[in-house]
Design an enzyme around this catalytic site. Structure first.
Site, PDB file in Angstrom:
ATOM      1  N   SER A 284      36.596  52.525 -15.468  1.00 56.71           N
ATOM      2  CA  SER A 284      35.525  51.707 -16.043  1.00 56.71           C
ATOM      3  C   SER A 284      35.404  51.804 -17.563  1.00 56.71           C
ATOM      4  O   SER A 284      34.701  50.990 -18.178  1.00 56.71           O
ATOM      5  CB  SER A 284      34.179  52.077 -15.406  1.00 56.71           C
TER       6      SER A 284
ATOM      7  N   LYS B  41      36.173  48.701 -19.397  1.00 60.68           N
ATOM      8  CA  LYS B  41      35.204  47.604 -19.455  1.00 60.68           C
ATOM      9  C   LYS B  41      34.689  47.376 -20.865  1.00 60.68           C
ATOM     10  O   LYS B  41      34.425  46.234 -21.260  1.00 60.68           O
ATOM     11  CB  LYS B  41      34.021  47.904 -18.519  1.00 60.68           C
TER      12      LYS B  41
ATOM     13  N   TYR C 114      42.287  42.885 -13.598  1.00 59.96           N
ATOM     14  CA  TYR C 114      41.223  43.896 -13.589  1.00 59.96           C
ATOM     15  C   TYR C 114      41.761  45.266 -13.177  1.00 59.96           C
ATOM     16  O   TYR C 114      41.496  46.282 -13.845  1.00 59.96           O
ATOM     17  CB  TYR C 114      40.113  43.457 -12.636  1.00 59.96           C
TER      18      TYR C 114
ATOM     19  N   TYR D  85      26.715  54.479 -15.867  1.00 61.90           N
ATOM     20  CA  TYR D  85      26.261  53.986 -14.566  1.00 61.90           C
ATOM     21  C   TYR D  85      24.737  54.059 -14.470  1.00 61.90           C
ATOM     22  O   TYR D  85      24.043  53.871 -15.470  1.00 61.90           O
ATOM     23  CB  TYR D  85      26.948  54.751 -13.425  1.00 61.90           C
TER      24      TYR D  85
ATOM     25  N   VAL E  88      35.629  56.573 -13.182  1.00 61.44           N
ATOM     26  CA  VAL E  88      35.690  57.426 -11.999  1.00 61.44           C
ATOM     27  C   VAL E  88      36.963  58.269 -11.903  1.00 61.44           C
ATOM     28  O   VAL E  88      37.107  59.077 -10.993  1.00 61.44           O
ATOM     29  CB  VAL E  88      35.503  56.611 -10.691  1.00 61.44           C
TER      30      VAL E  88
END
Length: 309
Positions: free
Chosen positions: A65, A68, A193, A245, A263
């Site tokens: 992540s 992102k 992705y 998160y 993660v």
């Protein structure tokens, strides 16, 4: 100031490593299950390009992540604020990063922010290129500039592992496609992705990426401006409000710096005007953030007062 000596940083790494087995390595992506929970590394890159590091510093890991924030910077540069945030919101959420709930309760299936999976998938659908291969290479070209390393690429094993098990993410894509938020082929979006989530680097690279954001878009090693100041500012703001998160609020109070986790166990931090931090510790806490990485940041905060607040 933060740590200027590698022996001091090594002491903190060794202290944080003691709680490694209180966390759990991610197992819902099969390739991540193989990671060694005892691995822990930290690098700090300063505005003058100096880097202080400690731990298993050459151990590479996939961004997950953390990518992102990089893809968000890319689409903001390519399309501008109005276009991007017409498709993706700016609000934090207390729901898990892979939740579909807010898509069902918000207007037109618009994801709340670019840091949750739905928002990141919407951002990924905007990446330029004729096909998945071109789009992935476009992302890699930018990442290599952030890291000062032309050899940065993605881990194919991790990418395949994610692509073949990403059933919920496909559901998010189809839901948003039904609402007109995203367009194009869902499998192509998923390929791009999962490959940008599988981009592989070490903590030294990650600290340099963090430093670019900390220095408002200027690479501290090369002196090159790689993104506009406004793009860096927006990205750092999302890192504060949504980057950790649904523990982002607690993190802002305890540590008080822009950060983005993944993660695989990576954490990238950007302390505005001061330095970038790259951390890798595979065991995760219940939220999905690196357990040893969070402990290490708490130790750094206690000793060096990192908080920007």
């Amino acid at each position: 100031m933060a740590c200027q000596r590698e022996d001091e940083l090594q002491e903190l790494v060794d202290e944080a490593r003691k709680i490694a087995y209180e966390g759990k390595v991610a197992n819902y992506i099969p390739a991540l299950q193989k990671q060694n929970p005892e691995v822990l590394s930290c690098a700090i890159t300063y505005p003058n390009g100096k880097c202080v590091s400690a731990g298993d510093i050459n151990q590479s890991f996939s961004l997950q992540s953390i990518s992102k924030i990089i893809t968000l910077a890319i689409v903001l540069m390519d399309y501008g604020v109005d276009h991007v945030f017409h498709k993706v919101g700016m609000e934090p959420t207390g729901d898990p990063f892979n939740s579909i709930v807010k898509l069902e309760t918000s207007s037109q299936a618009k994801p709340l922010n670019p840091m949750i999976n739905a928002g990141a998938l919407a951002v990924t659908s905007m990446i330029k290129g004729k096909n998945a291969e071109e789009k992935v290479e476009y992302i890699l070209k930018f990442v290599r500039k952030l890291c000062n390393d032309p050899d940065i690429t993605y881990c194919n094993d991790v990418a395949i592992s994610e692509f073949t098990t990403s059933f919920l993410n496909r559901s998010l894509c189809y839901y948003m496609k039904g609402g007109g938020v995203i367009h194009g082929n869902v499998e192509e979006i998923m390929e791009v992705y999962t490959k940008h989530c599988a981009i592989s680097m070490n903590s030294l690279h990650l600290a340099n990426v963090g430093a670019v954001f900390a220095m408002n878009g200027v690479n501290p090693v090369t002196g090159e401006r790689v993104m506009p100041k406004e793009v860096a500012r927006i990205c750092k703001t999302f890192m504060v409000t949504c980057g950790m998160y649904n523990a982002s609020g607690e993190f802002a109070i305890k540590i008080g710096i822009p950060a983005k986790s993944g993660v695989s166990g990576g954490i990238m931090c950007s302390v505005p005007g001061r330095f970038g931090i790259g951390i890798f510790g595979p065991p995760l806490n219940d939220i999905g953030n690196s357990h040893t990485g969070m402990k290490l940041l708490e130790l750094l905060q206690e000793k060096y007062d990192l908080s920007m607040f």
